[in-house]
Design a protein around this motif. Structure first.
Motif, PDB file in Angstrom:
ATOM      1  N   PHE A  59      32.265  61.825  31.285  1.00  0.00           N
ATOM      2  CA  PHE A  59      32.211  61.613  32.756  1.00  0.00           C
ATOM      3  C   PHE A  59      32.600  63.054  33.621  1.00  0.00           C
ATOM      4  O   PHE A  59      33.285  63.150  33.858  1.00  0.00           O
ATOM      5  N   ALA A  60      31.239  63.338  34.865  1.00  0.00           N
ATOM      6  CA  ALA A  60      31.652  64.288  35.301  1.00  0.00           C
ATOM      7  C   ALA A  60      31.772  63.793  36.768  1.00  0.00           C
ATOM      8  O   ALA A  60      31.262  62.921  37.176  1.00  0.00           O
ATOM      9  N   LEU A  61      32.953  63.891  36.962  1.00  0.00           N
ATOM     10  CA  LEU A  61      33.169  63.366  38.811  1.00  0.00           C
ATOM     11  C   LEU A  61      33.752  64.503  39.938  1.00  0.00           C
ATOM     12  O   LEU A  61      34.610  65.846  39.578  1.00  0.00           O
ATOM     13  N   ASN A  62      34.381  63.900  40.643  1.00  0.00           N
ATOM     14  CA  ASN A  62      34.234  65.259  42.137  1.00  0.00           C
ATOM     15  C   ASN A  62      35.610  65.258  41.503  1.00  0.00           C
ATOM     16  O   ASN A  62      36.829  64.231  41.134  1.00  0.00           O
ATOM     17  N   ALA A  64      28.038  51.975  38.345  1.00  0.00           N
ATOM     18  CA  ALA A  64      27.045  52.301  37.061  1.00  0.00           C
ATOM     19  C   ALA A  64      27.760  53.114  36.110  1.00  0.00           C
ATOM     20  O   ALA A  64      26.782  53.166  35.508  1.00  0.00           O
ATOM     21  N   ASP A  65      28.700  54.301  36.601  1.00  0.00           N
ATOM     22  CA  ASP A  65      29.068  54.168  35.320  1.00  0.00           C
ATOM     23  C   ASP A  65      29.971  53.254  33.970  1.00  0.00           C
ATOM     24  O   ASP A  65      29.665  53.982  33.782  1.00  0.00           O
ATOM     25  N   MET A  66      30.751  52.522  34.874  1.00  0.00           N
ATOM     26  CA  MET A  66      31.720  51.935  34.533  1.00  0.00           C
ATOM     27  C   MET A  66      30.485  51.128  33.660  1.00  0.00           C
ATOM     28  O   MET A  66      30.590  50.767  32.272  1.00  0.00           O
ATOM     29  N   LYS A  67      29.562  51.014  34.289  1.00  0.00           N
ATOM     30  CA  LYS A  67      28.811  49.842  33.425  1.00  0.00           C
ATOM     31  C   LYS A  67      27.803  50.343  31.714  1.00  0.00           C
ATOM     32  O   LYS A  67      27.694  49.798  31.253  1.00  0.00           O
ATOM     33  N   THR A  68      27.664  51.951  32.439  1.00  0.00           N
ATOM     34  CA  THR A  68      27.527  53.102  31.168  1.00  0.00           C
ATOM     35  C   THR A  68      28.685  52.509  30.502  1.00  0.00           C
ATOM     36  O   THR A  68      28.369  52.707  29.191  1.00  0.00           O
ATOM     37  N   LEU A  69      29.810  53.022  30.591  1.00  0.00           N
ATOM     38  CA  LEU A  69      30.164  52.936  29.205  1.00  0.00           C
ATOM     39  C   LEU A  69      30.976  51.542  28.166  1.00  0.00           C
ATOM     40  O   LEU A  69      31.099  51.438  27.132  1.00  0.00           O
ATOM     41  N   ILE A  85      28.630  62.071  24.340  1.00  0.00           N
ATOM     42  CA  ILE A  85      27.986  61.704  25.212  1.00  0.00           C
ATOM     43  C   ILE A  85      27.791  61.460  26.565  1.00  0.00           C
ATOM     44  O   ILE A  85      29.087  61.353  26.786  1.00  0.00           O
ATOM     45  N   ALA A  86      26.966  62.488  27.694  1.00  0.00           N
ATOM     46  CA  ALA A  86      27.358  62.402  28.678  1.00  0.00           C
ATOM     47  C   ALA A  86      27.088  60.778  29.699  1.00  0.00           C
ATOM     48  O   ALA A  86      26.495  60.045  29.230  1.00  0.00           O
ATOM     49  N   GLY A  87      28.180  60.397  30.097  1.00  0.00           N
ATOM     50  CA  GLY A  87      28.257  59.158  30.608  1.00  0.00           C
ATOM     51  C   GLY A  87      27.820  58.682  31.625  1.00  0.00           C
ATOM     52  O   GLY A  87      27.362  57.693  32.115  1.00  0.00           O
ATOM     53  N   ASN A  88      27.208  60.344  32.789  1.00  0.00           N
ATOM     54  CA  ASN A  88      27.024  60.035  34.065  1.00  0.00           C
ATOM     55  C   ASN A  88      26.238  61.184  34.187  1.00  0.00           C
ATOM     56  O   ASN A  88      25.782  62.000  33.539  1.00  0.00           O
ATOM     57  N   ARG A  89      25.147  61.139  35.527  1.00  0.00           N
ATOM     58  CA  ARG A  89      23.967  62.340  34.873  1.00  0.00           C
ATOM     59  C   ARG A  89      25.145  63.390  35.417  1.00  0.00           C
ATOM     60  O   ARG A  89      23.811  65.188  35.008  1.00  0.00           O
TER      61      ARG A  89
END
Length: 328
Positions: free
Chosen positions: A44-47, A64-69, A157-161
């Motif tokens: 996950f890439a984050l601020n 949204a990221d949590m749902k993906t995980l 695996i990319a967890g977010n955009r």
């Protein structure tokens, strides 16, 4: 360890910074290729300010990221979960909603709590091979017979955009990051200070010091080892996600000393154009300026570039630099 018991690697990356889990590609390769353990690595890439956006300690994810995980781990046999930074308590609870029996740890340079009553809670794990082997439940024979692969595996695996589109960055390990060991005890700024129990070599604020790079789940690299890592990066990193130039953080003083040899070998190989980022103390930068200039000449026409990304000169105040024991 039961080979059907999988492990999830969960990585938090700070956008616009050099913060990626440099050890994860080696751990990933070790688990997957040497131990043949099911492994799922999610990034996950984050601020960078994500830690300050919550009242909880640790890192949280957006809904949204949590749902993906949770979707990714739902059907994965996750017996263990390893984070590169401490996650928030709420994130860990949600992960456990899918895997109640999962044993979670996060990498830390400190010691794990000794209170056995905390064994079911998310705890820190020292970043060394022995601690990792013990946590995995490996026998002494298994731990000794499973060597760390020479080639890391960057297949996350990319967890977010943001993780899909961020500029590619990888650490190429080249031995100890810093060999500066000037004594703090001999520094006039510390006259009369009780230094018992303190690390007394190198920069006064550094938490790395003499133990940096010791007993990590990876091996020190020569130029040829570095090239194997670079080759592994281009073969396994999900580059189809992005269009920007890859950055390779060349970590280790030995690679800096051999920068001309590295550049010469890079010019002979068919790697896509990338930026080679070196750290250099200001005194090293001055001593090696001819080698750095020579490396740039050797890379002419290849598309590769050599950069000095950090020099560790915090300011131009001599009294402050002396107190920091910078040796400048």
């Amino acid at each position: 360890m039961n080979r059907q018991e999988g492990i999830v690697l969960i990585e938090f990356v700070a956008l616009g910074r050099f913060n990626v889990a440099g050890e994860f590609p080696f751990v990933h390769a070790w688990l997957k290729h040497s131990l043949h353990i099911p492994v799922l690595w999610v990034r996950f890439a984050l601020n960078p300010a994500v830690r300050f956006g919550s009242r909880e300690s640790g890192i949280s994810l957006k809904t949204a990221d949590m749902k993906t995980l949770l979707k990714l781990v739902r059907n994965f046999p996750a017996r263990r979960a390893l984070f590169n930074f401490q996650p928030s308590a709420s994130l860990w609870r949600k992960f456990q909603s899918e895997h109640p029996q999962a044993d979670g740890r996060f990498f830390s340079s400190g010691n794990a709590p000794r209170d056995e009553r905390e064994s079911k809670r998310l705890r820190p794990l020292r970043q060394d091979g022995q601690a990792l082997a013990r946590w995995l439940g490996l026998t002494t024979k298994e731990a000794k017979s499973s060597s760390i692969p020479k080639k890391p595996d960057f297949g996350f695996i990319a967890g977010n955009r943001e993780a899909r589109t961020m500029q590619p960055l990888a650490f190429v390990q080249g031995g100890q990051e810093c060999v500066y060991r000037k004594s703090v005890a001999g520094n006039p700024a510390y006259e009369g200070v009780d230094l018992r129990g303190s690390r007394t070599e190198g920069c006064a604020f550094c938490v790395g010091g003499a133990s940096a790079g010791a007993d990590q789940p990876r091996r020190a690299s020569t130029v040829e080892d570095a090239l194997r890592q670079i080759d592994a990066f281009f073969r396994t990193y999900p580059l189809h996600y992005v269009r920007s130039r890859p950055r390779l953080r060349m970590s280790g003083q030995q690679l800096l000393l051999e920068v001309e040899t590295l550049a010469a070998r890079m010019s002979q190989l068919d790697f896509p154009p990338c930026d080679l980022l070196f750290d250099a103390r200001i005194d090293y930068l001055l001593k090696l300026k001819d080698r750095l200039a020579g490396s740039a000449k050797r890379l002419k026409g290849t598309g590769h570039k050599v950069h000095i990304c950090l020099v560790g000169l915090e300011n131009f105040s001599f009294p402050e630099l002396q107190r920091m024991n910078k040796g400048i």
